[in-house]
Motif scaffolding. Structure first.
Motif, PDB file in Angstrom:
ATOM      1  N   GLY A   2       0.814  -1.214   0.000  1.00 32.72           N
ATOM      2  CA  GLY A   2       0.000   0.000   0.000  1.00 32.72           C
ATOM      3  C   GLY A   2       0.842   1.255   0.000  1.00 32.72           C
ATOM      4  O   GLY A   2       0.501   2.259  -0.644  1.00 32.72           O
ATOM      5  N   GLN A   3       1.979   1.208   0.689  1.00 36.12           N
ATOM      6  CA  GLN A   3       2.866   2.367   0.746  1.00 36.12           C
ATOM      7  C   GLN A   3       3.425   2.686  -0.638  1.00 36.12           C
ATOM      8  O   GLN A   3       3.569   3.853  -1.007  1.00 36.12           O
ATOM      9  CB  GLN A   3       4.013   2.099   1.724  1.00 36.12           C
ATOM     10  N   GLY A   4       3.723   1.646  -1.409  1.00 33.82           N
ATOM     11  CA  GLY A   4       4.229   1.862  -2.766  1.00 33.82           C
ATOM     12  C   GLY A   4       3.226   2.589  -3.637  1.00 33.82           C
ATOM     13  O   GLY A   4       3.584   3.474  -4.429  1.00 33.82           O
ATOM     14  N   LEU A   5       1.937   2.230  -3.492  1.00 32.97           N
ATOM     15  CA  LEU A   5       0.884   2.908  -4.250  1.00 32.97           C
ATOM     16  C   LEU A   5       0.764   4.365  -3.826  1.00 32.97           C
ATOM     17  O   LEU A   5       0.622   5.269  -4.661  1.00 32.97           O
ATOM     18  CB  LEU A   5      -0.448   2.174  -4.043  1.00 32.97           C
ATOM     19  N   ARG A   6       0.853   4.609  -2.513  1.00 32.06           N
ATOM     20  CA  ARG A   6       0.788   5.988  -2.014  1.00 32.06           C
ATOM     21  C   ARG A   6       2.004   6.790  -2.483  1.00 32.06           C
ATOM     22  O   ARG A   6       1.887   7.980  -2.792  1.00 32.06           O
ATOM     23  CB  ARG A   6       0.695   5.990  -0.483  1.00 32.06           C
ATOM     24  N   ASP A   7       3.150   6.144  -2.535  1.00 36.39           N
ATOM     25  CA  ASP A   7       4.348   6.819  -3.036  1.00 36.39           C
ATOM     26  C   ASP A   7       4.155   7.282  -4.475  1.00 36.39           C
ATOM     27  O   ASP A   7       4.535   8.408  -4.830  1.00 36.39           O
ATOM     28  CB  ASP A   7       5.557   5.868  -2.976  1.00 36.39           C
ATOM     29  N   TRP A   8       3.564   6.393  -5.293  1.00 39.51           N
ATOM     30  CA  TRP A   8       3.360   6.780  -6.696  1.00 39.51           C
ATOM     31  C   TRP A   8       2.418   7.979  -6.790  1.00 39.51           C
ATOM     32  O   TRP A   8       2.665   8.915  -7.559  1.00 39.51           O
ATOM     33  CB  TRP A   8       2.788   5.607  -7.508  1.00 39.51           C
ATOM     34  N   TRP A   9       1.331   7.949  -6.016  1.00 42.10           N
ATOM     35  CA  TRP A   9       0.369   9.052  -6.068  1.00 42.10           C
ATOM     36  C   TRP A   9       1.008  10.361  -5.606  1.00 42.10           C
ATOM     37  O   TRP A   9       0.756  11.426  -6.174  1.00 42.10           O
ATOM     38  CB  TRP A   9      -0.851   8.727  -5.210  1.00 42.10           C
ATOM     39  N   GLN A  10       1.867  10.278  -4.605  1.00 41.06           N
ATOM     40  CA  GLN A  10       2.553  11.471  -4.104  1.00 41.06           C
ATOM     41  C   GLN A  10       3.475  12.054  -5.177  1.00 41.06           C
ATOM     42  O   GLN A  10       3.647  13.272  -5.253  1.00 41.06           O
ATOM     43  CB  GLN A  10       3.359  11.111  -2.848  1.00 41.06           C
ATOM     44  N   HIS A  11       4.056  11.190  -6.015  1.00 39.34           N
ATOM     45  CA  HIS A  11       5.003  11.637  -7.038  1.00 39.34           C
ATOM     46  C   HIS A  11       4.437  11.421  -8.446  1.00 39.34           C
ATOM     47  O   HIS A  11       5.177  11.120  -9.379  1.00 39.34           O
ATOM     48  CB  HIS A  11       6.324  10.877  -6.888  1.00 39.34           C
ATOM     49  N   LYS A  12       3.111  11.589  -8.582  1.00 35.44           N
ATOM     50  CA  LYS A  12       2.449  11.307  -9.866  1.00 35.44           C
ATOM     51  C   LYS A  12       2.946  12.226 -10.982  1.00 35.44           C
ATOM     52  O   LYS A  12       3.016  11.814 -12.144  1.00 35.44           O
ATOM     53  CB  LYS A  12       0.928  11.409  -9.728  1.00 35.44           C
ATOM     54  N   TRP A  13       3.306  13.475 -10.646  1.00 38.07           N
ATOM     55  CA  TRP A  13       3.781  14.382 -11.703  1.00 38.07           C
ATOM     56  C   TRP A  13       5.190  14.014 -12.152  1.00 38.07           C
ATOM     57  O   TRP A  13       5.543  14.197 -13.322  1.00 38.07           O
ATOM     58  CB  TRP A  13       3.716  15.831 -11.225  1.00 38.07           C
ATOM     59  N   LEU A  14       5.981  13.474 -11.251  1.00 37.32           N
ATOM     60  CA  LEU A  14       7.282  12.929 -11.652  1.00 37.32           C
ATOM     61  C   LEU A  14       7.072  11.749 -12.598  1.00 37.32           C
ATOM     62  O   LEU A  14       7.754  11.632 -13.627  1.00 37.32           O
ATOM     63  CB  LEU A  14       8.069  12.478 -10.414  1.00 37.32           C
ATOM     64  N   SER A  15       6.100  10.901 -12.265  1.00 36.37           N
ATOM     65  CA  SER A  15       5.788   9.748 -13.121  1.00 36.37           C
ATOM     66  C   SER A  15       5.309  10.213 -14.492  1.00 36.37           C
ATOM     67  O   SER A  15       5.717   9.664 -15.525  1.00 36.37           O
ATOM     68  CB  SER A  15       4.718   8.882 -12.449  1.00 36.37           C
ATOM     69  N   PHE A  16       4.477  11.251 -14.518  1.00 38.40           N
ATOM     70  CA  PHE A  16       3.977  11.785 -15.792  1.00 38.40           C
ATOM     71  C   PHE A  16       5.129  12.340 -16.637  1.00 38.40           C
ATOM     72  O   PHE A  16       5.225  12.070 -17.837  1.00 38.40           O
ATOM     73  CB  PHE A  16       2.942  12.883 -15.522  1.00 38.40           C
TER      74      PHE A  16
END
Length: 670
Positions: free
Chosen positions: A245-259
């Motif tokens: 679950g923490q990994g999913l929250r990490d992605w959401w926190q850094h979603k603009w980096l992912s984009f």
């Protein structure tokens, strides 16, 4: 408006084809196969697609596409296991993931790293599919304006990029791409039919080398041999810890980096030749440069996982742009994908976008759906895959050798396919060892015949127009699109030379010895010189000009490299020898390991594949694996049953040997 309606109609037809139960099953089959291959470090999409190619013969086109796309889509997701759990790049596109993924695993946060990586991969894959869908629609009028000069120029652009952006030493990229191009000219010329490079003495070479053989030899064999030499479990323990679950929250926190990194992946994928060897480093570098706190990068920063994993899946969608629209492979795996499309009687390029837009969109959205399946399966199977990594690679290797031998034989149904596989496999090992870009070689090989055809046709048409008037000739050659592509080619060379030191296929680059790299480069240069002399002696001018031009350019590159070796110290990058980095880690020698596969091929020539495999598997598991007789016989019987079942299912023959010409034996001994 009609164009928009046609695009929407084609997109609807594509979804109708993709969602058929049969296609879903083939797509899932490809995903599972890709997952199995991607888990093994080093065996990326190129090796996986090369293994799959022989089975494309006779398949229904959309089903074959689903199988290939499923495999292609999941490799950049599944190779994360190796990078995070083992600290070994699963493929060239997951090297940067190791920097922070493996430290997180060592800290007990493997599940967190894997979760963030899988969500990032899923987002990147879907983003790439959306961009490609829109791009095809917007660019379709431009695509239809491409004629012969434009296609030739974009092919040259692709070749220039893959040659220059291919490693620490740009000239090595040029020599590797030139060598691949020269390999592609072996056999009968496409225009006049002249026989080149001793193919008049060896009938097997008249049709040249098959892509299946080259792909397996250049990629699969070197990686399998490299891993087999370690003779140890791929990993220890196999525990993931918590933190999904923490990994999913990490992605959401850094979603603009992912984009942002997914956008980098698409752009890099669109440029022919960059692909996996650079995309993860560009994304990782972007993450570091834009971060306020850089202190944790390299020690377990989750941003160092999200950035490269978002980009390496998105680059597959970007790589399909030049592959589908222009028939120019955007990466090594796309080069193999082109070969698969040819086996399915499909010809990528403007004609495909014009006449088969539904098939084009089917490929794009099969890739997107496969990413969804792949990410889901990776999460569901993570616990079991982590356990699989504790298996000694020595147990897996003989089965891979078995499948490779069977797959290679399917290209022409000739025992000489196996001899060619061994020879090209040795070349692949040496290219890998001395840090010559194998993607550059492979893309050069794939584009060779196409480029020669474009050159001959363009020269003929331009010549006829010049005879009418110089203005008509120049109007044909120097169109606005051609000039833009020429400028891009020059820019790519300049930028590539500056960026080359940051682009590498291998993280470690040991140097320190001059002799072995010098001998290998001298051998390549000698081969190019002989090939150029052979091209000079070809009777027809139209069959001579292309290999001679490529040969002279490559020969010049080889001679400059030799001069650099003579003037530089042994610590220079031109002397990279990965064998120097195996001291203390490799249990077995390089050539003694390859000898096992060589013995399998020789026995196949003598008694056929089934009997050869029987001896090979028993000897390998008993001697190299150290198994007792019970385990040896069980493991050998398992391999023989699998290969016989595969042959029966596909309706294929096993390679026969000399014994079968003397004695009438029943199947599967025939």
């Amino acid at each position: 408006m009609d164009l928009f309606a046609h695009a929407l109609s084609s997109l609807g037809d594509a979804f109708a084809m993709i969602l058929r139960p049969q296609q879903i099953m083939y797509l899932l089959g490809g995903v599972l196969l890709g997952l199995s291959i991607g888990v093994l470090p080093g065996l990326g999409g190129i090796a996986g697609l090369a293994l799959l190619l022989p089975f494309m013969y006779g398949m229904e086109p959309v089903s074959g596409l689903a199988l290939m796309v499923g495999l292609l889509a999941v490799i950049p997701t599944s190779d994360t296991f190796s990078s995070v759990l083992l600290g070994i790049p699963g493929s060239s596109a997951s090297q940067a993931t190791v920097l922070d993924g493996f430290p997180l695993s060592q800290q007990g946060h493997a599940a967190r790293a894997l979760s963030a990586a899988f969500v990032s991969s899923l987002f990147g894959g879907l983003f790439g599919a959306v961009v490609l869908t829109v791009f095809i629609f917007i660019a379709r009028p431009l695509i239809l304006a491409f004629g012969l000069p434009e296609m030739l120029m974009i092919t040259i652009l692709g070749l220039s990029m893959v040659a220059i952006l291919a490693g620490r030493v740009p000239l090595k990229g040029i020599v590797a791409a030139g060598l691949g191009l020269m390999f592609g000219t072996i056999g009968s010329a496409p225009a006049g039919g002249s026989l080149r490079m001793s193919s008049y003495d060896y009938p097997y070479l008249v049709d040249g080398f098959q892509l299946v053989i080259v792909g397996l030899g250049i990629y699969a064999i070197p990686e399998i041999v490299s891993l087999l030499r370690q003779d140890k479990p791929i990993a220890e323990g196999g525990k993931l810890g918590d933190g999904w679950g923490q990994g999913l929250r990490d992605w959401w926190q850094h979603k603009w980096l992912s984009f942002r990194c997914a956008l980098i992946g698409v752009v890099v994928g669109v440029i022919p030749g960059l692909g996996g060897s650079v995309v993860d480093w560009l994304a990782y570098g972007s993450a570091v440069q834009t971060a306020k706190d850089k202190s944790m990068f390299g020690q377990g920063d989750i941003r160092g996982v999200i950035a490269p994993e978002s980009s390496n899946n998105a680059k597959e969608g970007g790589g399909l742009v030049p592959t589908l629209i222009f028939g120019i492979p955007g990466s090594g795996s796309m080069a193999i994908f082109l070969g698969g499309l040819a086996l399915l009687n499909m010809t990528p390029g403007p004609q495909m976008v014009r006449n088969n837009l539904d098939i084009t969109y089917t490929i794009v959205w099969s890739l997107a759906l496969a990413n969804v399946f792949g990410a889901g399966l990776c999460i569901l199977l993570s616990k079991y895959i982590a356990k699989m990594t504790t298996i000694r690679f020595t147990i897996i290797a003989p089965y891979l050798f078995m499948i490779i031998a069977f797959a290679a034989f399917q290209s022409r149904q000739s025992a000489l396919d196996l001899a060619a596989l061994v020879g090209i496999g040795v070349l692949g090992i040496l290219l890998r060892r001395f840090d010559f870009s194998r993607p550059a070689f492979l893309i050069g090989f794939v584009l060779s015949q196409q480029t020669e055809i474009f050159v001959n046709q363009a020269v003929q048409i331009a010549g006829s127009r010049f005879r009418r008037s110089a203005e008509a000739g120049w109007d044909y050659i120097a169109s606005p699109i051609t000039i833009v592509l020429l400028i891009l080619t020059v820019v790519s060379v300049v930028v590539g030379i500056k960026a080359s030191k940051n682009i590498r296929e291998n993280i470690d680059a040991p140097t320190g010895t001059k002799t072995a790299p010098l001998i290998f480069l001298s051998a390549i240069t000698l081969y190019i010189a002989i090939s150029s002399w052979d091209a000079w002696n070809v009777g027809r001018l139209q069959d001579r000009i292309f290999p001679l031009t490529i040969g002279l350019v490559t020969l010049a590159g080889g001679l400059v490299l030799l001069a650099r070796m003579a003037m530089r110290p042994a610590s220079d990058d031109v002397f990279i020898d990965l064998e120097q980095g195996t001291e203390g880690t490799a249990t077995h020698g390089l050539w003694s390991t390859l000898l096992w596969f060589f013995a399998l091929v020789v026995m196949t020539f003598a008694v056929g594949l089934f009997l050869a495999l029987t001896v090979f598997l028993v000897a390998f598991f008993r001697v190299r694996g150290g198994f007792g007789w019970g385990r040896t016989l069980f493991a050998s019987a398992l391999g023989l049953a699998f290969i016989c079942g595969l042959a029966a299912l596909l309706g294929r023959d096993l390679p026969p040997g000399h014994l079968q010409t003397l004695v009438d034996l029943p199947w599967p001994l025939t």
